[in-house]
Design a protein around this motif. Sequence first.
Motif, mmCIF file in Angstrom:
data_model
loop_
_atom_site.group_PDB
_atom_site.id
_atom_site.type_symbol
_atom_site.label_atom_id
_atom_site.label_comp_id
_atom_site.label_asym_id
_atom_site.label_seq_id
_atom_site.Cartn_x
_atom_site.Cartn_y
_atom_site.Cartn_z
ATOM 1 N N PRO A 75 48.634 49.106 39.176
ATOM 2 C CA PRO A 75 49.137 49.414 38.051
ATOM 3 C C PRO A 75 49.666 48.215 37.047
ATOM 4 C CG PRO A 75 49.874 51.009 39.535
ATOM 5 C CD PRO A 75 49.160 49.665 40.551
ATOM 6 N N ALA A 76 50.299 47.409 37.951
ATOM 7 C CA ALA A 76 50.483 45.900 37.055
ATOM 8 C C ALA A 76 49.434 45.324 36.617
ATOM 9 C CB ALA A 76 51.158 45.073 38.086
ATOM 10 N N ALA A 77 48.276 45.159 37.081
ATOM 11 C CA ALA A 77 47.146 44.573 36.482
ATOM 12 C C ALA A 77 46.679 45.517 35.181
ATOM 13 C CB ALA A 77 45.876 44.621 37.586
ATOM 14 N N MET A 81 32.584 48.245 49.717
ATOM 15 C CA MET A 81 33.260 46.919 50.045
ATOM 16 C C MET A 81 32.874 45.807 48.925
ATOM 17 S SD MET A 81 32.530 44.425 53.503
ATOM 18 C CE MET A 81 33.018 45.857 54.769
ATOM 19 N N PRO A 82 31.859 46.053 48.309
ATOM 20 C CA PRO A 82 31.550 44.805 47.246
ATOM 21 C C PRO A 82 32.339 44.690 46.220
ATOM 22 C CG PRO A 82 29.399 45.709 47.864
ATOM 23 C CD PRO A 82 30.340 46.637 48.677
ATOM 24 N N ILE A 83 33.405 45.766 46.008
ATOM 25 C CA ILE A 83 34.327 45.488 44.645
ATOM 26 C C ILE A 83 35.893 45.045 45.465
ATOM 27 C CG2 ILE A 83 33.368 47.615 43.758
ATOM 28 C CD1 ILE A 83 35.765 48.980 44.461
ATOM 29 N N TYR A 84 35.908 44.831 46.710
ATOM 30 C CA TYR A 84 37.070 44.350 47.285
ATOM 31 C C TYR A 84 37.655 42.995 46.422
ATOM 32 C CZ TYR A 84 36.522 47.825 51.045
ATOM 33 O OH TYR A 84 36.391 48.789 51.752
ATOM 34 N N PRO A 85 36.468 41.982 46.395
ATOM 35 C CA PRO A 85 37.040 40.643 45.687
ATOM 36 C C PRO A 85 37.529 40.872 44.450
ATOM 37 C CG PRO A 85 35.205 40.516 47.024
ATOM 38 C CD PRO A 85 35.188 41.961 46.870
ATOM 39 N N ALA A 86 36.722 41.891 43.516
ATOM 40 C CA ALA A 86 37.166 42.070 42.349
ATOM 41 C C ALA A 86 38.537 42.803 42.190
ATOM 42 C CB ALA A 86 36.118 43.048 41.584
ATOM 43 N N LEU A 87 38.918 43.654 43.312
ATOM 44 C CA LEU A 87 40.182 44.167 43.031
ATOM 45 C C LEU A 87 41.217 43.289 43.568
ATOM 46 C CD1 LEU A 87 39.489 47.674 44.924
ATOM 47 C CD2 LEU A 87 39.851 47.211 42.428
ATOM 48 N N ALA A 88 40.924 42.275 44.393
ATOM 49 C CA ALA A 88 41.778 41.164 44.708
ATOM 50 C C ALA A 88 42.088 40.367 43.525
ATOM 51 C CB ALA A 88 41.236 40.296 45.933
ATOM 52 N N LEU A 89 41.009 39.991 42.650
ATOM 53 C CA LEU A 89 41.175 39.117 41.647
ATOM 54 C C LEU A 89 42.435 39.770 40.758
ATOM 55 C CD1 LEU A 89 37.538 38.257 40.628
ATOM 56 C CD2 LEU A 89 39.313 36.808 41.729
ATOM 57 N N LEU A 90 42.281 40.993 40.496
ATOM 58 C CA LEU A 90 42.879 41.914 39.729
ATOM 59 C C LEU A 90 44.416 41.617 40.250
ATOM 60 C CD1 LEU A 90 41.019 44.834 38.480
ATOM 61 C CD2 LEU A 90 41.281 42.907 37.252
ATOM 62 N N VAL A 91 44.576 42.071 41.584
ATOM 63 C CA VAL A 91 46.057 42.136 42.280
ATOM 64 C C VAL A 91 46.428 40.594 42.286
ATOM 65 C CG1 VAL A 91 47.063 42.311 44.292
ATOM 66 C CG2 VAL A 91 45.471 43.974 43.602
ATOM 67 N N GLY A 92 45.704 39.566 42.454
ATOM 68 C CA GLY A 92 46.311 38.134 42.403
ATOM 69 C C GLY A 92 46.833 37.826 40.924
ATOM 70 N N SER A 93 45.966 38.218 39.904
ATOM 71 C CA SER A 93 46.735 37.870 38.632
ATOM 72 C C SER A 93 47.769 38.479 38.170
ATOM 73 C CB SER A 93 45.310 38.140 37.610
ATOM 74 O OG SER A 93 45.220 39.337 37.555
ATOM 75 N N ALA A 94 47.746 39.936 38.590
ATOM 76 C CA ALA A 94 48.915 40.761 38.324
ATOM 77 C C ALA A 94 50.208 40.207 39.189
ATOM 78 C CB ALA A 94 48.642 42.059 38.866
ATOM 79 N N ALA A 123 50.908 37.235 39.958
ATOM 80 C CA ALA A 123 51.199 35.795 39.332
ATOM 81 C C ALA A 123 52.111 36.318 37.977
ATOM 82 C CB ALA A 123 49.821 34.899 39.336
ATOM 83 N N SER A 124 51.628 37.266 37.286
ATOM 84 C CA SER A 124 52.266 37.414 36.157
ATOM 85 C C SER A 124 53.727 37.890 36.074
ATOM 86 C CB SER A 124 51.580 38.627 35.670
ATOM 87 O OG SER A 124 51.637 39.785 36.167
ATOM 88 N N GLU A 125 54.150 38.330 37.423
ATOM 89 C CA GLU A 125 55.356 38.881 37.442
ATOM 90 C C GLU A 125 56.131 39.820 36.498
ATOM 91 O OE1 GLU A 125 57.862 35.366 37.843
ATOM 92 O OE2 GLU A 125 56.878 34.903 39.766
ATOM 93 N N ASN A 126 55.070 40.786 36.036
ATOM 94 C CA ASN A 126 55.510 41.903 35.108
ATOM 95 C C ASN A 126 56.442 42.910 35.718
ATOM 96 O OD1 ASN A 126 53.659 44.075 36.093
ATOM 97 N ND2 ASN A 126 52.200 42.625 35.137
ATOM 98 N N THR A 127 56.887 43.856 35.197
ATOM 99 C CA THR A 127 57.856 44.682 35.498
ATOM 100 C C THR A 127 57.126 45.719 36.732
ATOM 101 O OG1 THR A 127 57.402 46.095 33.414
ATOM 102 C CG2 THR A 127 59.489 44.772 33.510
#
Length: 618
Positions: free
Chosen positions: A324-326, A366-379, A381-385
């Motif tokens: 949800p943060a992403a 399984m091929p979408i796991y890295p895409a989900l990880a990219l979204l999670v990682g950027s979220a 790092a953003s430190e939003n609420t």
Amino acid sequence: MGTYGVVDVDEALERGTAGGRTGIRGRRRGLRGSWIVLAAASLVFLVGVISPPHLMDDVDAVQAQIARNMLASGDYVTARLDGVPYLEKSPLVYWLMAGSYRVFGVHDWSARLPLALGVLLLCWITYRFARWAFDESAGIYAGLAIGTCIGLFLFTRILIPDALLTLTITGAIWAWLRLLDPDEEPRKIHGVWLGTCFGLGLLLKGLIAIVFPVLAGLAYMLCARQLFSLSAWKRLHIFTALAVALVIAAPWHVLATLRNPPYLAFSFHSGPGEYRGFFWFYFFNEHLLRFLNLRYPRDYNTVPRALFWLLNLVWLFPWSAFLPAAARLSYGPSTRAGRARLMALCWIGVVMVFFTFSTTQEYYSMPIYPALALLVGSALASENTRVRAGMRGLQVAFAVLFMTVTTLLILVWRTPVHGDISQALVQLPELYTLSLGHFGDLTLTAFAYLKLPLALAALAFAIGFLGLMFTRRDVRKIAAIAMAMIVFFQAARVALTRFEGYLGSYPLAQALKKSPPGQLIEADAYYAFSSVFYYSNRSALLLNGRRDNLEYGSYAPGSPKVFVDDYKFQSLWSQQIRYYLLAYGSDLPHLKVLVGDSSLHVVARNADNYLLTNLPLP
């Protein structure tokens, strides 16, 4: 804007002292981030491979035995099981295992080693992708997310090429995005990298290795208004990529077609007794007809579509709490970060929509796991609420899991156990065509055999809960989440070893190796006792086993006559020549009718699996 990549560091060093210092700092941060991601992933994946016991069974033993057969025969073109052509899979995973055997010898851990190393590389590539697209912290978080999520751990316990396929898809999509990135000059080396990923992916799992990244790339170009831009297409170096892919993948496809004629059969009908060579079976039956759910034999099942989508929240757990943060981040193509997130959305959408209209297994996403990880990682790092909300949600989830597991442990603590865990399980064979079908066999009594794994799991969830509650900095909270999952995966690994006697037949293989010489027969399809074949390195006659994966190859010219029916079995078993028979306990009544109870001598039993012989043992 992303931090320096490897090439960017070299350019910074050339520009002078100030740029050089920036480049050196970026390189040091990159090395630190690489070690963090690889260390965490190694604790999850590599430790589980090299620490015994880790016994082969089912598809694991089949894949490992094909690699051994290739190494022994020198034929790296046509895969074979029990001498029968096995034409449905691409060969690269077998080649990797055969290479590992040649270096380390034939062991179950050496068979698993290439997959484990490939998963480490996948975690590292995901880190580098996110670092390039966002920043260093996002890269570390993305690498940790994919390395410590449930799905990647769970679906790499079995020797399937999907994790390696995910690696090639990730590499191809990153190369595609870099070629189109306006902040970089398009380089032919990235076109070569794109083609290399295409070619290796084709040798891992066929056409979807190209279909997924190409469709994701085209969807991205459409959203970024580049689909009809001639300059964008020139940047892609698409002809270079295709040429490299053909050089890598074409030789095996051509040789496999030539060695398994007829060469170019075309038909949309798939049925018993029909043999049309490699080309038809691999491209039509395994690709097109499987997608349309018209493949024969239909030895697979499908997960309901809604469940297939929703289960990804479980496979990404615990990091799915931050999706949800992403959603609050930018997906516009005006910045590199926005472009990367837009590509991740296109990537996820293509894979999930594709399988929504096809057959689905739990691990197909399984091929979408890295895409989900990219979204999670950027979220993260953003430190939003919403990140803080995700932390609070995970704190509650870990608390509930801790109380649930602790309650289970208390309930079974004084329950005595006898024998192996198979005595406490139920059997639901109608579920076994699903990857996780055996989870339905668990009962409350079965958990009495899992006291140590339950205690470790409780410790893991306690680490997660306490880490989230008593640490203030987000980076420490994230470290606590990762550590909790690393401990939990070790608990899961210990639990899996408790099932080896139930799922595998290693003791039967050991008993067979110690018994007097004799011809082996199996009372089922090859997969039923594949671990016996692997650990004893034996071939067998298959009683009523002409079905499933070996049925098509059994009709190939020159295929060995390893399939026998009841009448032939009666004739063989009555001879004064020693035969051994592998059979389920459920098959015994039928076998007694065929040859009589007095001629079925038990050599060994493992759970409800039997090794029998027709002559008394000395």
